[in-house]
Design an enzyme around this catalytic site. Structure first.
Site, PDB file in Angstrom:
ATOM      1  N   HIS A  86      -5.631  -8.324   5.852  1.00  0.00           N
ATOM      2  CA  HIS A  86      -5.243  -9.516   6.615  1.00  0.00           C
ATOM      3  C   HIS A  86      -3.764  -9.828   6.444  1.00  0.00           C
ATOM      4  O   HIS A  86      -3.057  -9.205   5.633  1.00  0.00           O
ATOM      5  CB  HIS A  86      -6.095 -10.709   6.173  1.00  0.00           C
ATOM      6  CG  HIS A  86      -5.962 -11.089   4.732  1.00  0.00           C
ATOM      7  ND1 HIS A  86      -5.020 -11.981   4.267  1.00  0.00           N
ATOM      8  CD2 HIS A  86      -6.674 -10.704   3.633  1.00  0.00           C
ATOM      9  CE1 HIS A  86      -5.152 -12.129   2.961  1.00  0.00           C
ATOM     10  NE2 HIS A  86      -6.147 -11.364   2.537  1.00  0.00           N
ATOM     11  N   CYS A  97      -7.229 -10.096  -0.844  1.00  0.00           N
ATOM     12  CA  CYS A  97      -7.621  -8.687  -0.783  1.00  0.00           C
ATOM     13  C   CYS A  97      -6.394  -7.831  -0.520  1.00  0.00           C
ATOM     14  O   CYS A  97      -5.516  -7.740  -1.354  1.00  0.00           O
ATOM     15  CB  CYS A  97      -8.691  -8.517   0.289  1.00  0.00           C
ATOM     16  SG  CYS A  97     -10.243  -9.384  -0.077  1.00  0.00           S
TER      17      CYS A  97
END
Length: 270
Positions: free
Chosen positions: A185, A201
């Site tokens: 992302h 992440c």
């Protein structure tokens, strides 16, 4: 947001000094004012790195990425791919802090990344099953259970927008039909790119995830390099690139206030 202000001025010297023969004094040229350097999002126009300038996207305005975050290998590049994955694969190197999108011509797009605490535990293949523009974010049940002091204030979720920790785009990684809760992302924390962060992440500059997103279809395979593979392919220095960042905490009220200022969420899945 980090911003740099540059001011330029010019001063005429005494080259224009003239001496009058009788009853005169020296005359100095009047300094001329040079207009201030134009800034876009706090970045001088002449310092904007190509590919990282102002973006108008789904009603949101992303400023340029300051050049100090784009030094050396810390920007996207199209280069010869020296890994072992097949074309059409995303390969994540959490050690050298790179993400590769492998092409058919023997090249790959390489993106600098930040690896969050969750991302460090990625060690198996996954598949992209879901894609989102300006995604919303809600802490997982595990986050709420193990660290309620950090995530409890966000239990209701954060709407998509400039203040959202998932940034402008998100790719959701699955094993079979199971959501792994790993994500690739965007991020607002530009200083984290090229380093290991305390949360999250696999994060890219928003400019880079916007660039990558339309090229990557659902069902794309995502693989992860081991440390030994990273050393062999990237070399010892790059395989140990970056540093461990100190944990940061932004109070929920600040996040929600910023989300409200950024306007209504613009969310659409593909």
């Amino acid at each position: 947001m980090h911003s740099t202000t540059t001011r330029r001025g010019a001063l005429r010297g005494l080259a224009g000094l003239s001496l009058l023969a009788v009853g005169a004094c020296a005359r100095q040229a009047v300094p001329e004012t040079v207009p201030q350097m134009q800034l876009i999002g706090g970045v001088p126009v002449d310092q904007i790195v190509p590919g990282y300038g102002l973006i108008e996207d789904d009603g949101y305005r992303l400023p340029p990425v300051p050049p100090e975050y784009l030094q050396g290998v810390n920007r996207r590049m199209n280069l010869r791919y020296t890994g072992t994955e097949a074309p059409g694969t995303i390969e994540v190197d959490p050690h050298a802090k790179f993400l590769y999108w492998v092409q058919n011509d023997g090249n790959a797009w390489r993106f600098p990344i930040a690896v969050g605490r969750q991302g460090k535990s990625m060690s198996y293949d996954t598949v992209i099953r879901r894609k989102e523009h300006w995604p919303s974010w809600t802490p997982t049940a595990n986050m709420l259970r193990t660290e309620p002091e950090i995530y409890g204030g966000f239990a209701g979720g954060v709407p998509g927008g400039l203040a959202n920790p998932l940034g402008a785009r998100a790719l959701y990684l699955y094993q079979g039909g199971r959501d792994t809760y790993f994500r690739i992302h965007g991020t607002n924390d530009m200083a984290s790119i090229g380093n290991s962060g305390s949360a999250g992440c696999i994060r890219l500059f928003n400019h880079d995830i916007i660039f990558l997103y339309p090229m990557v279809p659902r069902d794309t395979l995502v693989t992860v390099r081991s440390y030994d593979e990273s050393v062999r392919i990237e070399g010892q220095a790059l395989a140990n690139r970056g540093r461990e960042l100190d944990p940061t905490y932004v109070p929920p009220e600040e996040i929600y206030a910023a989300a409200a200022r950024s306007g209504p969420p613009q969310i659409s899945g593909q």
